[in-house]
Design an enzyme around this catalytic site. Structure first.
Site, PDB file in Angstrom:
ATOM      1  N   SER A 128     -39.100 -41.247   1.951  1.00  8.15           N
ATOM      2  CA  SER A 128     -39.816 -40.370   2.531  1.00  8.15           C
ATOM      3  C   SER A 128     -39.386 -38.958   2.465  1.00  8.15           C
ATOM      4  O   SER A 128     -38.267 -38.690   1.938  1.00  8.15           O
ATOM      5  CB  SER A 128     -40.168 -40.674   4.051  1.00  8.15           C
ATOM      6  OG  SER A 128     -39.018 -40.598   4.814  1.00  8.15           O
ATOM      7  N   LYS A 129     -39.837 -37.813   3.107  1.00  7.61           N
ATOM      8  CA  LYS A 129     -39.407 -36.658   2.944  1.00  7.61           C
ATOM      9  C   LYS A 129     -38.227 -36.213   3.748  1.00  7.61           C
ATOM     10  O   LYS A 129     -37.411 -35.652   3.337  1.00  7.61           O
ATOM     11  CB  LYS A 129     -40.580 -35.653   3.554  1.00  7.61           C
ATOM     12  CG  LYS A 129     -41.660 -35.271   2.953  1.00  7.61           C
ATOM     13  CD  LYS A 129     -42.495 -34.154   3.449  1.00  7.61           C
ATOM     14  CE  LYS A 129     -43.957 -34.084   2.777  1.00  7.61           C
ATOM     15  NZ  LYS A 129     -44.866 -33.699   3.504  1.00  7.61           N
ATOM     16  N   ARG A 130     -37.898 -37.286   4.544  1.00  9.27           N
ATOM     17  CA  ARG A 130     -36.457 -37.271   5.181  1.00  9.27           C
ATOM     18  C   ARG A 130     -35.451 -37.338   4.356  1.00  9.27           C
ATOM     19  O   ARG A 130     -34.313 -37.006   4.605  1.00  9.27           O
ATOM     20  CB  ARG A 130     -36.375 -38.617   6.230  1.00  9.27           C
ATOM     21  CG  ARG A 130     -36.738 -38.244   7.734  1.00  9.27           C
ATOM     22  CD  ARG A 130     -36.635 -39.610   8.407  1.00  9.27           C
ATOM     23  NE  ARG A 130     -36.833 -40.849   7.722  1.00  9.27           N
ATOM     24  CZ  ARG A 130     -36.360 -41.814   7.339  1.00  9.27           C
ATOM     25  NH1 ARG A 130     -34.815 -42.010   7.863  1.00  9.27           N
ATOM     26  NH2 ARG A 130     -36.693 -42.868   7.018  1.00  9.27           N
ATOM     27  N   HIS A 131     -35.613 -37.922   2.987  1.00  6.10           N
ATOM     28  CA  HIS A 131     -34.653 -38.282   2.076  1.00  6.10           C
ATOM     29  C   HIS A 131     -34.370 -37.234   1.160  1.00  6.10           C
ATOM     30  O   HIS A 131     -33.463 -37.098   0.236  1.00  6.10           O
ATOM     31  CB  HIS A 131     -34.797 -39.613   1.502  1.00  6.10           C
ATOM     32  CG  HIS A 131     -35.039 -40.906   2.310  1.00  6.10           C
ATOM     33  ND1 HIS A 131     -36.139 -41.504   2.476  1.00  6.10           N
ATOM     34  CD2 HIS A 131     -33.952 -41.502   2.824  1.00  6.10           C
ATOM     35  CE1 HIS A 131     -35.599 -42.408   3.406  1.00  6.10           C
ATOM     36  NE2 HIS A 131     -34.712 -42.305   3.646  1.00  6.10           N
TER      37      HIS A 131
END
Ligand code: GLU
Length: 458
Positions: free
Chosen positions: A239-242
């Site tokens: 996800s965008k977190r990564h």
């Protein structure tokens, strides 16, 4: 003939995981002289937009994924869906259900209270009476309520679902007449002649419903391949977190599409222990039989490694073209080839390459403080001043090197006394490719000017 497709719902941008399944479908078709079709699933008029559809096409272009025929937009096909819904109604395979929201809600609460799986109870399945007034019905399919639904998944092997556990007479058209997701997928896959469906395994739970619909409609069921998800390094779904999940972000970060595609194809597919694949290779070697059952991990450093590889291997003209997107136009620079060649080995991205090139081409506005303190002093400035004498004409890097060695001998000095001060004078920093190549790239006059600038700095 193998016919595959990519069927994104356009909600913003092309996700990196979407590109991977698109790539698998593309390669499977291309490796078998088949067809690869693109269908935009834009029936959700609130969430989908034309721009988002265009963003997908743009990402495909950047990656060089060409599809066959015209793009199919589901939003143009409501009439087709209507026709098939009517057909199922006429054949008694689907029916109108007049349950109100409140009734559905009450049923659900009751089932939950009784620790049962919430599902539609079939109350209108065989309804023959007069329908309640003032209610626009939904259309439900008559699903098998017992027995097994089985299919042989190309990745996961035999998959079995117990109809009783997972199915009910699910809705195929809402009360406003609009068809539901599983219904449109089946109609389009069937009518477009898709016989191989490669998609993320987040769709696995849709497949039994779709199989019910294929059977009701009398269409042939395609072969399904449900590919495992991509995780971040922490084991959670990417996800965008990564990091970036938008394909075009990778372009902006200075990745070559060749590297991204090579990286993505290996996330979940293998061919012996080979790591490097050109598209031409892949169009011969790809087979969905080697798709991995287990989730893969998105490893940014491997992507960088591949990018560096493709930068190293890329044609000169190609890099000149790509660098234009990074604020660097080398098309009129007569030393561009040497400049690019000297930077290939040391650039992980086009941004790095562009910055390093600009660092050479532009006169330093300031000097890196640490490098200046370390390498610039009276002695080194004197040596630089004397060095200007060999800069009386333009030469090749090899000739500059030869002249420099002679100059150092004559002055009883060593390259280590000259090279770093010269780098600082020319680039403002202590890092650059071969200093002689840098001098050839800039020419004697420019190097002289930069030496004078550092000498006259204070
Ligand atoms: N439109 C679906 C999605 O974007 C994919 C449908 C499918 O591959 O069957 O997730």
């Amino acid at each position: 003939m193998i016919v595959t497709r990519f069927a994104p719902s356009p909600t913003g941008y092309l996700h990196i995981g979407g590109l991977r399944t698109a790539l698998y479908s593309y390669l499977y078709a291309r490796a078998n002289n088949g067809k690869f079709l693109l269908r935009i699933e834009d029936t959700d008029l609130k969430r989908n937009s034309q721009e988002a559809a265009e963003a997908i096409v743009e990402a495909f272009k950047w990656c060089g994924l060409d599809f066959d025929g015209e793009i199919v937009y589901q939003s143009n096909r409501f009439d087709v869906y209507k026709k098939y819904i009517q057909k199922l109604l006429d054949e008694g395979k689907a029916y109108k259900c007049y349950m109100t929201k409140e009734e559905l809600e009450a049923l659900r609460n009751e089932q939950i209270a009784n620790k049962q799986r919430p599902k539609y109870d079939g109350r209108y399945r065989d309804f023959k009476g007069t329908p309640p007034a003032g209610i626009d019905p939904v259309i439900r399919i008559k699903a098998p309520l017992s027995g097994e639904i089985k299919f042989d998944d190309g990745v996961k092997g035999e998959i079995k679902f117990n109809a009783e556990d997972i199915l009910d007479d699910f809705v195929i058209a809402r009360s406003d007449g609009s068809p539901t997701y599983n219904f449109t997928v089946v109609i389009d896959d069937a009518l477009m002649g898709i016989n191989q469906v490669i998609r993320g395994d987040d769709h696995l739970s849709n497949t039994p419903k779709q199989i019910v619909l294929y059977k009701a409609l009398g269409f042939e069921i395609p072969k399904f391949y449900h590919v495992a998800m991509i995780n971040g390094t922490d084991g959670h779904k990417l996800s965008k977190r990564h990091g970036a999940t938008d394909v075009m972000e990778y372009k902006k970060m200075g990745y070559l599409s060749e590297a991204l595609l090579n990286f993505l194809v290996r996330l979940g597919w293998s061919y012996g222990d080979e790591e490097i694949f050109t598209m031409e290779d892949l169009k011969k070697k790809f087979s969905p039989n080697n798709l991995s059952k287990s989730a893969s991990t998105f490893n940014q450093s491997k992507l960088e490694w591949l990018n560096q590889h493709y930068i190293k291997e890329a044609k000169f003209e190609y890099l000149v073209e790509k660098l234009k997107d990074f604020d660097l136009d080398l098309s009129k620079n007569s030393h561009a080839k040497l400049l690019i060649d000297s930077l290939r080995e040391r650039s992980k991205t086009l941004i790095e390459m562009s910055n390093s090139a600009k660092n050479i081409l532009n006169r330093p506005k300031e000097y890196d403080e640490k490098a200046y303190r370390k390498f610039i002093n009276e002695d080194s400035l004197e040596l630089l001043n004397k060095f200007s004498v060999i800069l009386d004409k333009d030469m090749s890097a090899a000739e500059y090197e030869e002249a420099t060695i002679k100059f150092l001998e004559d002055n009883n000095s060593k390259l280590k006394n000259l090279a770093q001060p010269l780098r600082v004078a020319i680039t403002g920093t202590s890092v650059s490719p071969s200093i002689f190549e840098v001098i050839e790239i800039l020419g004697s006059d420019e190097v002289k000017t930069r030496i004078n600038n550092i000498i006259n700095k204070e």
